[in-house]
Design a protein around this motif. Sequence first.
Motif, PDB file in Angstrom:
ATOM      1  N   GLU A 129      -1.480  -4.008  11.815  1.00 47.68           N
ATOM      2  CA  GLU A 129      -0.450  -4.653  10.656  1.00 47.68           C
ATOM      3  C   GLU A 129      -1.119  -5.424   9.610  1.00 47.68           C
ATOM      4  N   GLY A 130      -2.184  -6.225  10.169  1.00 43.71           N
ATOM      5  CA  GLY A 130      -2.828  -7.328   9.051  1.00 43.71           C
ATOM      6  C   GLY A 130      -3.627  -6.495   7.939  1.00 43.71           C
ATOM      7  N   GLU A 131      -3.890  -5.336   8.062  1.00 45.56           N
ATOM      8  CA  GLU A 131      -4.428  -4.738   7.269  1.00 45.56           C
ATOM      9  C   GLU A 131      -3.632  -3.740   6.235  1.00 45.56           C
ATOM     10  N   HIS A 132      -2.328  -3.848   6.643  1.00 44.66           N
ATOM     11  CA  HIS A 132      -0.994  -2.900   6.038  1.00 44.66           C
ATOM     12  C   HIS A 132      -0.492  -3.603   4.728  1.00 44.66           C
ATOM     13  N   ASP A 133      -0.332  -2.744   3.863  1.00 38.64           N
ATOM     14  CA  ASP A 133       0.223  -3.249   2.566  1.00 38.64           C
ATOM     15  C   ASP A 133       1.654  -3.179   2.946  1.00 38.64           C
ATOM     16  N   GLY A 134       2.480  -4.575   3.096  1.00 33.96           N
ATOM     17  CA  GLY A 134       3.744  -4.480   3.395  1.00 33.96           C
ATOM     18  C   GLY A 134       4.785  -4.351   2.194  1.00 33.96           C
ATOM     19  N   GLY A 135       4.422  -4.122   1.078  1.00 36.58           N
ATOM     20  CA  GLY A 135       5.158  -4.273  -0.100  1.00 36.58           C
ATOM     21  C   GLY A 135       6.003  -2.965  -0.083  1.00 36.58           C
ATOM     22  N   GLN A 136       6.983  -3.062  -0.948  1.00 34.32           N
ATOM     23  CA  GLN A 136       8.044  -1.952  -1.004  1.00 34.32           C
ATOM     24  C   GLN A 136       7.074  -0.788  -1.848  1.00 34.32           C
ATOM     25  N   LYS A 137       7.629   0.357  -1.528  1.00 31.70           N
ATOM     26  CA  LYS A 137       6.837   1.343  -2.193  1.00 31.70           C
ATOM     27  C   LYS A 137       7.916   2.667  -2.747  1.00 31.70           C
ATOM     28  N   SER A 138       7.248   3.392  -3.648  1.00 33.58           N
ATOM     29  CA  SER A 138       8.214   4.468  -4.436  1.00 33.58           C
ATOM     30  C   SER A 138       7.187   5.669  -4.329  1.00 33.58           C
ATOM     31  N   ILE A 139       7.822   6.791  -3.658  1.00 33.20           N
ATOM     32  CA  ILE A 139       6.954   7.928  -3.480  1.00 33.20           C
ATOM     33  C   ILE A 139       8.040   9.099  -3.720  1.00 33.20           C
ATOM     34  N   LEU A 140       7.700   9.725  -4.912  1.00 29.62           N
ATOM     35  CA  LEU A 140       8.382  10.945  -5.256  1.00 29.62           C
ATOM     36  C   LEU A 140       9.653  10.702  -5.725  1.00 29.62           C
ATOM     37  N   ALA A 141       9.968   9.414  -5.788  1.00 29.93           N
ATOM     38  CA  ALA A 141      11.321   9.008  -6.121  1.00 29.93           C
ATOM     39  C   ALA A 141      11.579   8.578  -7.534  1.00 29.93           C
ATOM     40  N   ARG A 142      10.826   9.080  -8.513  1.00 29.97           N
ATOM     41  CA  ARG A 142      11.175   8.874  -9.963  1.00 29.97           C
ATOM     42  C   ARG A 142      11.128   7.331 -10.260  1.00 29.97           C
ATOM     43  N   GLY A 143      10.392   6.675  -9.746  1.00 27.54           N
ATOM     44  CA  GLY A 143      10.229   5.107  -9.595  1.00 27.54           C
ATOM     45  C   GLY A 143      11.411   4.259  -9.084  1.00 27.54           C
ATOM     46  N   PHE A 144      12.167   4.951  -8.261  1.00 23.33           N
ATOM     47  CA  PHE A 144      13.198   4.177  -7.522  1.00 23.33           C
ATOM     48  C   PHE A 144      12.488   4.003  -6.097  1.00 23.33           C
ATOM     49  N   ARG A 145      12.969   2.730  -5.388  1.00 20.08           N
ATOM     50  CA  ARG A 145      12.317   2.510  -4.244  1.00 20.08           C
ATOM     51  C   ARG A 145      12.563   3.414  -3.121  1.00 20.08           C
ATOM     52  N   THR A 146      11.637   3.724  -2.398  1.00 14.52           N
ATOM     53  CA  THR A 146      11.641   4.597  -1.037  1.00 14.52           C
ATOM     54  C   THR A 146      11.683   3.899   0.118  1.00 14.52           C
ATOM     55  N   LEU A 147      10.559   2.942   0.153  1.00 13.26           N
ATOM     56  CA  LEU A 147      10.423   2.251   1.540  1.00 13.26           C
ATOM     57  C   LEU A 147      10.510   0.718   1.096  1.00 13.26           C
ATOM     58  N   PRO A 148      11.532   0.065   1.596  1.00 18.67           N
ATOM     59  CA  PRO A 148      11.417  -1.388   1.445  1.00 18.67           C
ATOM     60  C   PRO A 148      10.292  -2.144   1.953  1.00 18.67           C
ATOM     61  N   ALA A 149      10.381  -3.351   1.969  1.00 20.93           N
ATOM     62  CA  ALA A 149       9.047  -4.255   2.172  1.00 20.93           C
ATOM     63  C   ALA A 149       9.060  -4.280   3.746  1.00 20.93           C
ATOM     64  N   ASP A 150       7.980  -4.821   4.392  1.00 21.84           N
ATOM     65  CA  ASP A 150       7.832  -4.715   5.746  1.00 21.84           C
ATOM     66  C   ASP A 150       8.431  -3.875   6.736  1.00 21.84           C
ATOM     67  N   GLY A 151       8.192  -2.640   6.451  1.00 23.87           N
ATOM     68  CA  GLY A 151       8.506  -1.724   7.272  1.00 23.87           C
ATOM     69  C   GLY A 151       7.603  -1.451   8.407  1.00 23.87           C
ATOM     70  N   GLY A 152       6.561  -1.965   8.250  1.00 25.83           N
ATOM     71  CA  GLY A 152       5.440  -1.829   9.371  1.00 25.83           C
ATOM     72  C   GLY A 152       4.506  -0.411   8.948  1.00 25.83           C
ATOM     73  N   ALA A 153       3.261  -0.583   9.591  1.00 25.87           N
ATOM     74  CA  ALA A 153       2.362   0.367   9.258  1.00 25.87           C
ATOM     75  C   ALA A 153       2.592   1.694   9.606  1.00 25.87           C
ATOM     76  N   GLN A 154       3.132   1.962  10.975  1.00 26.50           N
ATOM     77  CA  GLN A 154       3.198   3.507  11.548  1.00 26.50           C
ATOM     78  C   GLN A 154       4.576   3.978  10.538  1.00 26.50           C
ATOM     79  N   HIS A 155       5.504   3.351  10.612  1.00 27.59           N
ATOM     80  CA  HIS A 155       6.757   3.635  10.126  1.00 27.59           C
ATOM     81  C   HIS A 155       6.712   3.962   8.453  1.00 27.59           C
TER      82      HIS A 155
END
Lengths: 653, 443
Positions: free
Chosen positions: A351-377
């Motif tokens: 988890e220490g090497e995981h980027d916990g920020g929010q991410k947008s994947i295939l979502a035309r710029g909208f948020r897909t993953l909120p912050a701190d979802g955890g590496a595996q998730h």
Amino acid sequence: MSDRQLGLENPSRRKLFKSRTQKRTLVRQDVAKQGGYQTDNLSDAAVVPPLAVRVLTRMGFGLRRTELVPQEAPDPERIFSDRFAFGSNLLGRDDVAYFQSLGPTDDLRLERYVDEQLRDDLPDPEWESRKAAYPNSFDILDEDLATTYSERECAGFNDYAEPQRQVERAAFTRACYGHRQLHELMVDFWHNHFNIFSGGDEDIYVSWADWDKTIIREHAFGNFHDMVQASAKHPAMLHYLDNYANEAGGFNENYARELFELHTLGAINYLGNSSPTEVPALPTNPYAGLGDPLLDALDVSDPTYSVQSEYTDDDVYEAARALTGWRYDDEDVDVGGECVDGGSGAFQVNEGEHDGGQKSILARGFRTLPADGGAQHDGEVAIKLAAYHPGTARYIALKLCQRLIADDPPESVVQAATDTFYANRTHPRQLALTLRTILLSDEFKDPATWGKKIKRPFEYIVSAMRAARCDYTWRFDDSDTDRFLREFDDAGQRLYWWRTPDGYPDERAVWMGSNTLAQNWRIIDWLVDENNDNDARRVMRILDTTLDNFDGDPTPRELTAFWCEWILGFTPDGGWVGPQGTFWNNEPTELGKILMRFVTQQFDTQDQDAPPWPADLGIPRNELRNDPNPNRWHRRLRGLVQLILWSPNFMQR
Amino acid sequence: MKRRTLDDLKRALSRRDFLKLSGAATGAATMNLSFAPKVFAGGAGQKVLVYVFLRGGIDGHALLPPIDGADYGHLVDARRPGRTLVDINDSNASRRPAPLPDGQGLGIHPFCTNGGLRSIYMDSGMAIVQAAGHPPGTFTRSHFDAQEQIEFGQPLAQSGPGAGLPGNGWLTRYLMSSPAVPAPGAIFTAMVSGGSPPTSLGGWSDVATLDSPDNFSPNTGTFGSTHLASLGSLYGGSGELDVAAGAALDAIDLINSLDLDNYTPGGGVTYPNTSDGRKFKLIAQLIRQNLGIACATVDIGGWDTHNDQNSFNEFNGFGRNLRELNDALVAFYRDLEGAGFINDVGIVVQSEFGRQVKENASYGTDHGLGNPMLVLGGGVNGRQVYGSTLGIAPSDRIGDSMVPQTDFRNVLGEVAGGLLGHPDVDGIFADPDFTYAPVGFST
């Protein structure tokens, strides 16, 4: 008797083999300058085989023959569940007769053959018995990863490489003798689709048996999403595409890029020049109604959630961030300065090497993953978004149709396969269902789609061994295996040895280069020759097969007709060769012509103008075995078989 | 594999025909066969385009780093010493690049000095075009897209199976529209030094693909030559496979007739005994046989250095790759120069794209855009770095990558047209939105 008595021209050896080199060189240069071929067929001389042969060639590694079984009229009363009891008698002995016995019509036979090949419980007695006969060559295949990894990963090269080498020998043995031919063909397909260069690192070598078993073999007829998820967590893939070194603050994009470009959506769905906000949206949300718990929890499956129709570089980078922190247990245990345990290879996260920020994947710029979802998730979600996308269905369907039908498959069957794949995204037998759609399609059955591909070296060499009654198990401590693998390497398709993640190409042009063809021919030449005199150590049992199937002295005509039928699996109307008395130049097929000319050529090497052996005169049996001068019949027999194996008829699929 | 006996060789019908085809006066019966004396000594000989593709995206900022000006500062800011940074002021002298006169502020990696590629540059035999790549609007960071687009000579071609590809490579179109191809009596007009033909030659059937070729004579002994002749007859038609098999048989006959093991390179060079060395040596050997080869390709992989780039490691990674490439390419050049062929040869070296300016967290680099292309040959106006660049200031990068300023087609086109005399470069690329504009490295 001699053709002279019939007043026909009796060509000398010199005239028989007048060189056509100059002509073929000029034809080739003409074709090159004009940029096109005169015919639609890959080869003018090839004949379209019946459905049985087409199916056996395309759905596996070709027909296997150990005897010629008389064709039975299929019994309409025989019910399908009798298959194994009856089939085990014929499957692997005479595959053509087996196929013909499956029903009264081609359509029924094909359907039963496909359904049988798709069964997970199809018995595989020949593979099992060969595996049991050579335990030292195959024992790691059934070991669990943790055991193998801990014992071998930090040991010497021969120890950690052995799992990979066992898989290599098993792959050849299974392709050659296995009854689960379609499964074996698909195993080869998925090894290439999720390509890993197996020779790069001890972590990959040592975990190769597990990769082959739990990722590829386990999922070849199963669920595609599950296969991608499992592949992403395996030490071999984590290492090969650097995801084990992917960390926050400077992510490594290698795995994420290939996840999108090669494993799921494919480069056909890549809009490299665009920003995600510019990419058109899909008309509906493909993740809605899937019932995936992770996606549902994130509102990704909400019908109003907007999904890109294609992926961009930003999606790759965001997915790379989502996959940071994915690792595997490679922790050595040292005792007294020596490593005694290499780790377990098990998937874990940092988890220490995981980027916990929010991410947008295939979502035309909208948020897909909120912050701190955890590496595996986060990583699992990124993979789901790629694997469940409709673009993936299209890409995988296209590749499967390309493997099974033609380099440029008809759009109709690609669409049908796409639909089946997409409709069954969560089905545990999604890939089996997709294959069924392709293999029972009109396009697959249509003779017009035949012969537009050629066999790659793996298929070519194995199918030659199956057709020519090979009885050899690839294994350790055997010079034939070592020699075989060296020769096979030169053909350019050494197993698990393609260096870049795209796997061995599947377009025919790549495999028609002079190097590949020459090496294919060379390997056949060696195989047919190998251990020919020593009955106990034969690789291909050409002589035995000949003598078993003729009581008296076979004539050249009979030998030629027999071996064409044996290897190619059929005899066209009118025969490969004509009736008794036909002059070689009047044989009904190109192949027959050339074979008869070769087999009957003059036998007196001192006299270039001596007449050929009469086509209908028996060849003394003992001379086939003992190969005495001046006729060297054993050599001619081998030459005959080789020519059939070298022919375009045998090359096409 | 069993070698042919001398008797078998004398009866090899194709060999006599090769002699006839090449118009050679000699009928040497020895294994060390020389097809023809060098017919075009020094003058207007067969022009040969040698296309070297470095697969994976070579790190141009490590091969040709900025050594002064603002860009030098930007590079030092973006990379770690000893990792991916190639620094003219490196505390370790062996890691310093060498300056290039007329180099627009660029130096060259230390592994290319000391008689290496830099010496060819200094002799005016090599020109460098900086910041080359795809034109605006077509940038891609997919290896497979980028490679295919470059090899088709069509930056907007869509990649992937069944995607409706153009169908032929740029080298194919180059050869198709070359009036000098095929030369009278040519045996092969193209060769590939490797295992399979590349996309750039897609659609050109007259190719000898050769990968550490060995002699081939079937094990049927006395029947060996008729056996091979029968194999040829099996493929006597004009379908795609027929033609491919014919090429394979001609290649077999060709290799059977040559004695590749006894070769004296020109210029007193020794080729390194490496994979790259062997590939280039084979090309030189066949060019010098005057077979009519107008084009040769070679692929070198391993440049996709996402992880632990190892820019200075002789045994691993970028460092080793560069050392091998440098040594092999230099031997190739000096061989052809010494033997009097170099004025008719144009060599171009490129990757599908470059790499990002900033090093990543795993001591490697990720996919970039603009990259240098190298051009070598006797007719090259070398000792100069051509082409402009926006530089590598962070605000001038796109996605942390140097932006291409020279369309790769102009470089390939100038090799074809300017160096080797092809009359219609625009026709090769066949793009209404592209008009060939030479960079300036051909005299």
